[in-house]
Design a protein around this motif. Structure first.
Motif, PDB file in Angstrom:
ATOM      1  N   ALA A  59       0.542  -0.986   0.561  1.00 50.68           N
ATOM      2  CA  ALA A  59       0.119   0.262  -0.028  1.00 50.68           C
ATOM      3  C   ALA A  59       0.926   1.030   0.071  1.00 50.68           C
ATOM      4  CB  ALA A  59      -1.294  -0.570   0.997  1.00 50.68           C
ATOM      5  N   GLY A  60       2.308   0.926   0.122  1.00 54.91           N
ATOM      6  CA  GLY A  60       3.275   2.385   0.209  1.00 54.91           C
ATOM      7  C   GLY A  60       4.098   2.213   1.285  1.00 54.91           C
ATOM      8  N   HIS A  61       3.711   2.093   2.605  1.00 52.59           N
ATOM      9  CA  HIS A  61       4.374   1.757   3.302  1.00 52.59           C
ATOM     10  C   HIS A  61       6.202   1.126   3.372  1.00 52.59           C
ATOM     11  CE1 HIS A  61       1.139   3.043   6.580  1.00 52.59           C
ATOM     12  NE2 HIS A  61       0.903   1.951   6.009  1.00 52.59           N
ATOM     13  N   LEU A  62       6.692   2.400   3.913  1.00 49.95           N
ATOM     14  CA  LEU A  62       8.402   1.860   4.534  1.00 49.95           C
ATOM     15  C   LEU A  62       8.772   0.542   4.554  1.00 49.95           C
ATOM     16  CD1 LEU A  62       9.875   5.518   3.250  1.00 49.95           C
ATOM     17  CD2 LEU A  62       9.041   4.169   1.323  1.00 49.95           C
ATOM     18  N   GLY A  63       7.827   0.692   5.966  1.00 48.59           N
ATOM     19  CA  GLY A  63       9.049  -0.213   6.919  1.00 48.59           C
ATOM     20  C   GLY A  63       7.865  -0.804   8.124  1.00 48.59           C
ATOM     21  N   VAL A  64       8.151  -0.642   8.815  1.00 50.75           N
ATOM     22  CA  VAL A  64       7.367  -1.322  10.516  1.00 50.75           C
ATOM     23  C   VAL A  64       7.898  -0.721  11.224  1.00 50.75           C
ATOM     24  CG1 VAL A  64       8.534  -3.384  10.618  1.00 50.75           C
ATOM     25  CG2 VAL A  64       5.697  -3.196  11.151  1.00 50.75           C
ATOM     26  N   GLN A  65       7.333  -0.430  12.398  1.00 54.23           N
ATOM     27  CA  GLN A  65       7.265   0.200  13.468  1.00 54.23           C
ATOM     28  C   GLN A  65       6.787  -1.536  14.844  1.00 54.23           C
ATOM     29  OE1 GLN A  65       7.743   3.635  16.918  1.00 54.23           O
ATOM     30  NE2 GLN A  65       5.948   2.837  15.896  1.00 54.23           N
ATOM     31  N   ILE A  66       8.062  -1.511  15.781  1.00 55.44           N
ATOM     32  CA  ILE A  66       7.586  -3.104  16.649  1.00 55.44           C
ATOM     33  C   ILE A  66       8.088  -2.495  17.888  1.00 55.44           C
ATOM     34  CG2 ILE A  66       6.940  -4.699  14.173  1.00 55.44           C
ATOM     35  CD1 ILE A  66      10.359  -5.361  15.770  1.00 55.44           C
ATOM     36  N   GLY A  67       7.681  -2.936  18.533  1.00 63.09           N
ATOM     37  CA  GLY A  67       8.325  -2.730  20.132  1.00 63.09           C
ATOM     38  C   GLY A  67       9.286  -3.598  20.447  1.00 63.09           C
ATOM     39  N   ASN A  68       9.874  -3.028  21.649  1.00 65.59           N
ATOM     40  CA  ASN A  68      11.145  -4.296  21.880  1.00 65.59           C
ATOM     41  C   ASN A  68      10.987  -5.311  22.617  1.00 65.59           C
ATOM     42  OD1 ASN A  68      10.536  -2.635  24.546  1.00 65.59           O
ATOM     43  ND2 ASN A  68      12.222  -3.423  24.880  1.00 65.59           N
ATOM     44  N   HIS A  69       9.831  -5.645  22.827  1.00 66.84           N
ATOM     45  CA  HIS A  69       9.279  -7.381  23.517  1.00 66.84           C
ATOM     46  C   HIS A  69       7.846  -8.090  23.363  1.00 66.84           C
ATOM     47  CE1 HIS A  69       7.422  -5.297  27.045  1.00 66.84           C
ATOM     48  NE2 HIS A  69       8.013  -4.071  27.308  1.00 66.84           N
ATOM     49  N   VAL A  70       7.595  -8.098  23.603  1.00 68.28           N
ATOM     50  CA  VAL A  70       5.637  -8.163  23.646  1.00 68.28           C
ATOM     51  C   VAL A  70       5.609  -9.676  24.059  1.00 68.28           C
ATOM     52  CG1 VAL A  70       4.072  -9.862  22.022  1.00 68.28           C
ATOM     53  CG2 VAL A  70       6.076  -9.029  20.931  1.00 68.28           C
ATOM     54  N   GLY A  71       5.277  -9.212  25.126  1.00 65.17           N
ATOM     55  CA  GLY A  71       5.505  -9.815  26.749  1.00 65.17           C
ATOM     56  C   GLY A  71       6.839  -9.827  27.779  1.00 65.17           C
ATOM     57  N   ASP A  72       7.119 -11.144  28.114  1.00 69.92           N
ATOM     58  CA  ASP A  72       8.269 -11.382  28.506  1.00 69.92           C
ATOM     59  C   ASP A  72       8.703 -11.843  27.286  1.00 69.92           C
ATOM     60  OD1 ASP A  72       7.138 -11.583  30.984  1.00 69.92           O
ATOM     61  OD2 ASP A  72       6.253 -13.560  31.485  1.00 69.92           O
ATOM     62  N   LYS A  73       8.705 -12.190  25.696  1.00 70.88           N
ATOM     63  CA  LYS A  73       8.688 -12.155  24.967  1.00 70.88           C
ATOM     64  C   LYS A  73      10.333 -11.120  23.871  1.00 70.88           C
ATOM     65  CE  LYS A  73       5.719 -15.370  23.230  1.00 70.88           C
ATOM     66  NZ  LYS A  73       5.011 -16.464  22.211  1.00 70.88           N
ATOM     67  N   ASN A  74      11.525 -11.699  24.551  1.00 71.61           N
ATOM     68  CA  ASN A  74      12.045 -10.114  23.983  1.00 71.61           C
ATOM     69  C   ASN A  74      12.265 -10.986  22.327  1.00 71.61           C
ATOM     70  OD1 ASN A  74      13.226  -8.876  26.175  1.00 71.61           O
ATOM     71  ND2 ASN A  74      14.862 -11.366  27.208  1.00 71.61           N
ATOM     72  N   LEU A  75      13.719  -9.821  21.669  1.00 66.75           N
ATOM     73  CA  LEU A  75      13.501  -9.923  20.450  1.00 66.75           C
ATOM     74  C   LEU A  75      14.138 -11.360  19.710  1.00 66.75           C
ATOM     75  CD1 LEU A  75      14.266  -6.411  19.329  1.00 66.75           C
ATOM     76  CD2 LEU A  75      11.849  -6.949  18.616  1.00 66.75           C
ATOM     77  N   ASP A  76      14.809 -11.676  20.773  1.00 66.80           N
ATOM     78  CA  ASP A  76      15.080 -12.954  20.049  1.00 66.80           C
ATOM     79  C   ASP A  76      14.507 -14.599  20.094  1.00 66.80           C
ATOM     80  OD1 ASP A  76      15.319 -12.860  22.738  1.00 66.80           O
ATOM     81  OD2 ASP A  76      17.055 -14.700  22.864  1.00 66.80           O
ATOM     82  N   ASP A  77      13.088 -14.001  19.700  1.00 63.69           N
ATOM     83  CA  ASP A  77      11.992 -15.188  20.310  1.00 63.69           C
ATOM     84  C   ASP A  77      11.874 -15.706  19.024  1.00 63.69           C
ATOM     85  OD1 ASP A  77       9.376 -16.088  21.570  1.00 63.69           O
ATOM     86  OD2 ASP A  77       9.320 -15.239  19.803  1.00 63.69           O
TER      87      ASP A  77
END
Length: 627
Positions: A136-154
């Motif tokens: 649709a035209g977005h250049l990318g995505v913004q995410i949070g640095n964790h989801v509950g107790d899950k870090n970005l290495d989940d």
């Protein structure tokens, strides 16, 4: 120079009553307080004051003009992530605000772009929404640095990031839902203390959790707020990694080796902090981020970088050059290459050459040819004819040094993996293959002296005085190559203090295991080399390493692959000595035994370096073979 702000936020002027829409409480809503001002509420709780710059593109564009900003890449505020909500609610919310962002951008005269948000608690839904938004035209995505107790290495989040790389979606990681909030109820400490800690946690989790090792290098990921406290505490992380095995996590390399895998923004608000951040990350890994238009954002977007002491070229990269690459702005667009219908054997269309449009990738744009050809700036006036040759040859050296560092880092990684699994042969083969390339590159470096020797001594002396105090002695990459191979001398660091970024890189190379270290650790893992006994002298340890090499050669049937690595290392070492010798000959042929530029001792110093070998044990083993 182009100015692109990659970290700023928006709110629409209105959105549906989410609590009513989903039948659950405590969703964000907007409450207007006066003209051009509003409060964001979460249920009955006040969250933040905002103004019309959040929702009015005209106000935003006027303030961009005031601050000299060419483009802003907007993202929603993390309070809208809804990772703790049912996935169907979070997905619907994401679509509402993603579409609202595009509507706002549509009124930005091409100067407003956006990053979407996704329901990251459900990886399939998150991947599908990223794909929809990129189309649709977005250049990318913004995410949070964790989801509950899950870090970005989940594993699930790693799968999502891999999908982003496949889609070509840039990723901005924003801290949210900060830790320790019960201990930080006042004074905005969740923002001033929690946010930096959360961001550091996100980066460290990706490094020691092995996420970067699993993800492709084409993933473009940036951590907001200057990467939080990561740069300042990298030394602490590195020290732990080298001295405490448990701190290794599951990553393949030392933490500092991952600095080229991610970006950070410039939202640190203080010049010394920015200098330290850039000195740690490098000028190619920091981008303008303002946190506009919130009160904790930069009041005049870009003023911190503009007012800094960085050279103009570095400022250009920080203000917009790096963002252009990160966001793939000006890259080729995916054009639907519909095949023309067969119009017969004599069709002109079927045989006409490709004429790319200005937006498509070309040979010149891919290789940055115009920029490359603009990097030669002779100092002599009037310009002496041979100075251009002198510059080009030495720039070519530096490009080859860059490739050697790239390949030798891969050799180290392969040998480390081979040491961890002595029965594996693929990594040993790959190390030998890359070392073959390194020898051929070094052979080219030796031959380049022949080109320089076409320059008469009088012609070099005509512009030599203009080179003071620069000296080839100051080549940071050549020194880095020596350190990487194992020829480490911390006294050499003083020659590189004027270049802070290079000095920091060399310090890291001093701390990291070298190719020499990793090679012999692999032999130790194979049982060919025992650990040194307490009190063993340097000579005894050297002899033991040489005899480990000897053992390989005497058992050729079982160790042909490792012997191939030994031969390639020996050849590389031999060619480096040849390079040093040719350097001496060139210097004496050109300036005799005079002192070199930059105060070096010229050929007399260079002759001392001929005794330096990167892998002396490989040579000693040959003596032992004749015993």
């Amino acid at each position: 120079m182009r100015v692109i702000d990659i970290h700023n936020h928006f709110f629409p002027s209105a959105w549906p009553d989410l609590a009513k829409r989903y039948g659950t409480p405590n969703w964000p809503w907007i409450k207007y307080t006066e003209t051009g001002k509003a409060d964001v509420m979460v249920g009955d709780r006040f969250f933040r004051h905002i103004n019309s710059a959040c929702w009015d593109p005209q106000v935003r564009l006027e303030e961009m003009n005031r601050d000299g900003v060419d483009m802003q890449v907007m993202s929603a505020t993390p309070i809208l992530f809804a990772y703790d909500r049912p996935v169907e609610h979070a997905l619907d919310c994401a679509r509402l605000f993603n579409d609202a962002a595009l509507e706002l951008c549509a009124h930005g005269n091409g100067r407003l772009k956006s990053l979407c948000q996704v329901p990251l608690q459900d990886i399939d839904a998150a991947c599908a929404e990223v794909s929809r938004c990129m189309g649709a035209g977005h250049l990318g995505v913004q995410i949070g640095n964790h989801v509950g107790d899950k870090n970005l290495d989940d594993p699930g989040i790693v799968t999502f990031l891999h999908h982003c790389a496949d889609e070509g979606a840039a990723v901005l990681v924003h801290p949210w839902d900060m830790l320790g909030q019960l201990r930080m109820p006042k004074y905005m400490m969740p923002w001033t203390v929690g946010m930096p800690a959360e961001t550091q946690l996100g980066i460290v989790a990706m490094i020691v959790g092995g996420a970067f090792d699993k993800l492709p290098r084409n993933l473009r990921i940036c951590f907001a707020h200057g990467g939080g406290s990561f740069a300042f505490l990298l030394g602490r992380l590195e020290n732990a990694w080298h001295h405490h095995p448990v701190a290794h996590g599951v990553c393949e390399l030392a933490p500092s080796r991952y600095l080229d895998r991610f970006y950070v923004d410039s939202a640190v608000f203080e010049e010394r902090a920015l200098e330290f951040l850039v000195g740690t990350m490098g000028t190619g890994r920091v981008m303008l981020g303002s946190d506009y238009p919130f009160p904790l954002g930069e009041e005049r977007v870009g003023s911190l970088i503009r007012g800094s002491q960085f050279p103009l070229q570095a400022k250009a990269k920080l203000l917009g050059g790096n963002a252009t690459e990160f966001l793939h702005i000006d890259r080729a667009k995916n054009v639907d290459g519909a095949k023309s219908k067969d119009s017969g054997k004599d069709s002109v269309v079927a045989h006409s050459p490709i004429t790319p449009s200005s937006e498509q990738l070309t040979y010149s744009s891919y290789l940055k040819v115009p920029e490359l050809l603009d990097l030669q700036h002779p100092q002599s006036s009037p310009q002496h004819h041979d100075e251009l040759l002198f510059i080009i040859v030495h720039q070519t050296y530096e490009l080859w040094f860059k490739e050697l560092l790239h390949d030798l880092d891969a050799v180290v990684a392969n040998l480390r993996t081979a040491g961890g699994n002595p029965n594996s042969r693929d990594e040993v083969y790959e190390a030998a293959r890359l070392l073959r390339r390194c020898t051929e590159i070094t052979r080219v470096l030796v031959e380049q002296f022949t080109i320089l020797e076409t320059m008469l001594p009088t012609h070099f002396l005509a512009f030599r005085a203009k080179l003071e105090p620069a000296s080839g002695f100051q080549s940071e990459q050549f020194r880095e190559l020596e350190f990487l191979c194992g020829l480490k001398d911390d006294k050499m660091l003083r020659y590189h203090k004027p270049t802070r970024e290079a000095h920091a890189q060399l310090e890291r190379r001093l701390r990291e295991p070298s190719l020499h270290d990793v090679f012999f650790e692999a032999l130790r893992a194979m049982g060919k080399l025992a650990r040194p006994k307490d009190g063993a002298t340097e000579q005894e340890q050297f002899d033991a390493r040489a005899r480990a090499i000897l053992a390989l050669y005497k058992d050729e049937t079982h160790h042909r692959d490792w012997i191939d690595v030994c031969e390639r290392l020996t050849e590389f070492d031999e060619l480096v000595v040849s390079w040093r010798l040719r350097h001496i000959q060139l210097v004496e042929r050109t300036i005799g035994v005079r002192m070199g530029t930059g105060g070096s001792a010229g050929s007399s110093y260079l002759k001392l370096t001929l005794e330096k070998k990167l892998f002396p044990e490989l040579w000693e083993a040959r003596t032992l073979l004749t015993e």
